[in-house]
Design a protein around this motif. Structure first.
Motif, PDB file in Angstrom:
ATOM      1  N   PRO A 191       0.840  -1.213   0.000  1.00 22.94           N
ATOM      2  CA  PRO A 191       0.000   0.000   0.000  1.00 22.94           C
ATOM      3  C   PRO A 191       0.871   1.256   0.000  1.00 22.94           C
ATOM      4  N   PRO A 192       0.442   2.320  -0.685  1.00 23.89           N
ATOM      5  CA  PRO A 192       1.232   3.570  -0.720  1.00 23.89           C
ATOM      6  C   PRO A 192       1.026   4.393   0.554  1.00 23.89           C
ATOM      7  N   GLU A 193       1.486   3.863   1.652  1.00 27.31           N
ATOM      8  CA  GLU A 193       1.278   4.490   2.960  1.00 27.31           C
ATOM      9  C   GLU A 193       2.382   4.037   3.905  1.00 27.31           C
ATOM     10  N   PRO A 194       2.570   4.743   5.058  1.00 33.60           N
ATOM     11  CA  PRO A 194       3.572   4.311   6.027  1.00 33.60           C
ATOM     12  C   PRO A 194       3.224   2.899   6.547  1.00 33.60           C
ATOM     13  N   PRO A 195       4.217   2.069   6.875  1.00 37.53           N
ATOM     14  CA  PRO A 195       5.647   2.385   6.901  1.00 37.53           C
ATOM     15  C   PRO A 195       6.347   2.204   5.557  1.00 37.53           C
ATOM     16  N   PHE A 196       5.602   1.820   4.520  1.00 39.50           N
ATOM     17  CA  PHE A 196       6.224   1.515   3.237  1.00 39.50           C
ATOM     18  C   PHE A 196       6.575   2.772   2.456  1.00 39.50           C
ATOM     19  N   LEU A 197       5.740   3.798   2.542  1.00 38.21           N
ATOM     20  CA  LEU A 197       5.944   5.033   1.788  1.00 38.21           C
ATOM     21  C   LEU A 197       5.432   6.198   2.628  1.00 38.21           C
ATOM     22  N   SER A 198       6.308   7.145   2.896  1.00 40.37           N
ATOM     23  CA  SER A 198       5.952   8.277   3.752  1.00 40.37           C
ATOM     24  C   SER A 198       5.582   9.503   2.927  1.00 40.37           C
ATOM     25  N   ARG A 199       4.957  10.457   3.589  1.00 35.05           N
ATOM     26  CA  ARG A 199       4.659  11.740   2.941  1.00 35.05           C
ATOM     27  C   ARG A 199       5.938  12.398   2.458  1.00 35.05           C
ATOM     28  N   ASP A 200       6.991  12.398   3.266  1.00 39.45           N
ATOM     29  CA  ASP A 200       8.241  13.058   2.884  1.00 39.45           C
ATOM     30  C   ASP A 200       8.850  12.406   1.643  1.00 39.45           C
ATOM     31  N   GLN A 201       8.770  11.075   1.535  1.00 36.18           N
ATOM     32  CA  GLN A 201       9.328  10.392   0.371  1.00 36.18           C
ATOM     33  C   GLN A 201       8.534  10.714  -0.890  1.00 36.18           C
ATOM     34  N   ARG A 202       7.221  10.833  -0.756  1.00 35.87           N
ATOM     35  CA  ARG A 202       6.419  11.203  -1.916  1.00 35.87           C
ATOM     36  C   ARG A 202       6.729  12.628  -2.359  1.00 35.87           C
ATOM     37  N   GLU A 203       6.861  13.536  -1.406  1.00 34.21           N
ATOM     38  CA  GLU A 203       7.168  14.918  -1.760  1.00 34.21           C
ATOM     39  C   GLU A 203       8.551  15.026  -2.386  1.00 34.21           C
ATOM     40  N   ALA A 204       9.527  14.290  -1.839  1.00 35.23           N
ATOM     41  CA  ALA A 204      10.887  14.337  -2.379  1.00 35.23           C
ATOM     42  C   ALA A 204      10.926  13.827  -3.819  1.00 35.23           C
ATOM     43  N   TYR A 205      10.128  12.799  -4.115  1.00 35.68           N
ATOM     44  CA  TYR A 205      10.100  12.296  -5.490  1.00 35.68           C
ATOM     45  C   TYR A 205       9.644  13.385  -6.454  1.00 35.68           C
ATOM     46  N   LEU A 260       0.148  26.350   6.826  1.00 33.75           N
ATOM     47  CA  LEU A 260      -1.077  25.883   6.188  1.00 33.75           C
ATOM     48  C   LEU A 260      -1.098  24.355   6.131  1.00 33.75           C
ATOM     49  N   PRO A 261      -2.272  23.737   6.152  1.00 34.68           N
ATOM     50  CA  PRO A 261      -2.345  22.274   6.082  1.00 34.68           C
ATOM     51  C   PRO A 261      -1.874  21.770   4.729  1.00 34.68           C
ATOM     52  N   ALA A 262      -1.143  20.652   4.758  1.00 31.43           N
ATOM     53  CA  ALA A 262      -0.563  20.133   3.508  1.00 31.43           C
ATOM     54  C   ALA A 262      -0.280  18.645   3.662  1.00 31.43           C
ATOM     55  N   GLY A 263      -1.325  17.831   3.573  1.00 31.11           N
ATOM     56  CA  GLY A 263      -1.161  16.386   3.669  1.00 31.11           C
ATOM     57  C   GLY A 263      -1.071  15.734   2.305  1.00 31.11           C
ATOM     58  N   ILE A 264      -1.202  14.410   2.296  1.00 31.54           N
ATOM     59  CA  ILE A 264      -1.157  13.650   1.053  1.00 31.54           C
ATOM     60  C   ILE A 264      -2.534  13.691   0.400  1.00 31.54           C
ATOM     61  N   PRO A 265      -2.632  14.066  -0.864  1.00 33.49           N
ATOM     62  CA  PRO A 265      -3.938  14.067  -1.543  1.00 33.49           C
ATOM     63  C   PRO A 265      -4.561  12.668  -1.534  1.00 33.49           C
ATOM     64  N   GLU A 266      -5.820  12.605  -1.257  1.00 29.99           N
ATOM     65  CA  GLU A 266      -6.537  11.328  -1.199  1.00 29.99           C
ATOM     66  C   GLU A 266      -7.536  11.249  -2.348  1.00 29.99           C
ATOM     67  N   TRP A 267      -7.451  10.154  -3.107  1.00 32.66           N
ATOM     68  CA  TRP A 267      -8.409   9.907  -4.166  1.00 32.66           C
ATOM     69  C   TRP A 267      -9.801   9.741  -3.557  1.00 32.66           C
ATOM     70  N   PRO A 268     -10.851  10.327  -4.145  1.00 35.10           N
ATOM     71  CA  PRO A 268     -10.883  11.069  -5.414  1.00 35.10           C
ATOM     72  C   PRO A 268     -10.924  12.590  -5.241  1.00 35.10           C
ATOM     73  N   GLN A 269     -10.668  13.086  -4.016  1.00 29.94           N
ATOM     74  CA  GLN A 269     -10.732  14.535  -3.805  1.00 29.94           C
ATOM     75  C   GLN A 269      -9.601  15.233  -4.561  1.00 29.94           C
ATOM     76  N   GLN A 270      -9.954  16.190  -5.388  1.00 28.76           N
ATOM     77  CA  GLN A 270      -8.960  16.930  -6.171  1.00 28.76           C
ATOM     78  C   GLN A 270      -8.331  18.026  -5.307  1.00 28.76           C
ATOM     79  N   PRO A 271      -7.000  18.060  -5.179  1.00 27.35           N
ATOM     80  CA  PRO A 271      -6.333  19.135  -4.444  1.00 27.35           C
ATOM     81  C   PRO A 271      -6.171  20.378  -5.325  1.00 27.35           C
TER      82      PRO A 271
END
Length: 260
Positions: free
Chosen positions: A143-157, A233-244
């Motif tokens: 799954p694309p979520e911790p502990p396998f994939l973090s917010r910081d790793q997604r942003e860095a990519y 300001l709030p800045a989390g991981i976008p969640e499908w299907p809500q458009q950021p």
């Protein structure tokens, strides 16, 4: 959406034979051909080998003894492969569009692997269907979520393009394992971490990837997230299907004024 197995009839396709792929390697721009070591470890260095692209093309027909993993990137640049990919997407789009929205930015990658090659743990920020053409491989998704994939790793990519992920003890038993043989295909969800090991014979796979309106907006939102957090300001991981939408617009505005 989770990973899912499919079937296809591409295994005997003449464009996906080793001689045809060697010809494609000679035609592609040098920067779109990669050759890496076959003996990587999970979480280890997936090191590049050399820079002689003509030699890489010559190695493809003898991939069994080369000790190499070779990727042909963006094969849609070649009209015959573009036609192949667009034909596949035309068949699949009626199923894909209701789930992700209309597909866009269609791209193709071919992976040619020596026996037992390990592609280490990583993720790709795209939707993907991988078609197994020759040989077999184990493809393990997470799954694309911790502990396998973090917010910081997604942003860095999305800022720098680094998609390799650290490996932790115990991850090997926590993924969904898929054994692929010729005629099998695997749908890999957007940003799902995964690792891949080829079997005892050379492996050839075609990867068809695409984006959609949501994934394009999500990429922009992840780029601007660190700036937004510095502003409180709030800045989390976008969640499908809500458009950021507002974050995506903020990213484009920040680029225009040089903040990103």
């Amino acid at each position: 959406m989770s990973s899912a197995m499919l079937r296809h009839d591409l295994a005997p396709h003449p464009l996906l034979s080793l001689p045809a792929l060697a010809d494609a390697a000679r035609e592609l721009p040098p920067q779109h051909i990669e050759r890496r070591i076959a003996g990587a470890a999970n979480g280890g260095d997936f090191a590049m080998i050399g820079a002689d692209d003509s030699a890489t093309a010559d190695i493809i027909p003898s991939i069994e003894t080369s000790g190499s993993w070779i990727m042909l990137r963006f094969v849609e640049q070649l009209p015959r492969y573009r036609d192949l990919l667009h034909g596949l997407m035309a068949e699949l789009a009626p199923t894909i569009a209701p789930l992700t929205g209309p597909p866009q930015s269609l791209k193709g990658f071919v992976f040619i692997s020596a026996p037992d090659t390990l592609t280490p743990f990583h993720f790709d920020a795209e939707y993907n269907i991988l078609f197994q053409i020759a040989g077999d491989k184990d493809f393990v998704t997470y799954p694309p979520e911790p502990p396998f994939l973090s917010r910081d790793q997604r942003e860095a990519y999305h800022r720098a393009g680094e998609n390799m992920l650290p490996w932790q003890e115990g991850f090997d038993t926590r993924g969904a394992a898929h054994h692929l043989t010729p005629g099998d295909a695997l749908y890999v969800p957007y940003a799902a971490p995964h690792w891949v090991r080829a079997g005892s014979s050379p492996s050839v796979s075609l990867s068809m990837t695409w984006q959609c309106d949501w994934s394009a907006a999500a990429a922009d939102a992840l780029v601007v997230n660190p700036l937004l957090r510095r502003l409180g300001l709030p800045a989390g991981i976008p969640e499908w299907p809500q458009q950021p939408r507002w974050r995506a617009l903020g990213c484009r505005a920040a680029r225009r004024v040089g903040l990103l």
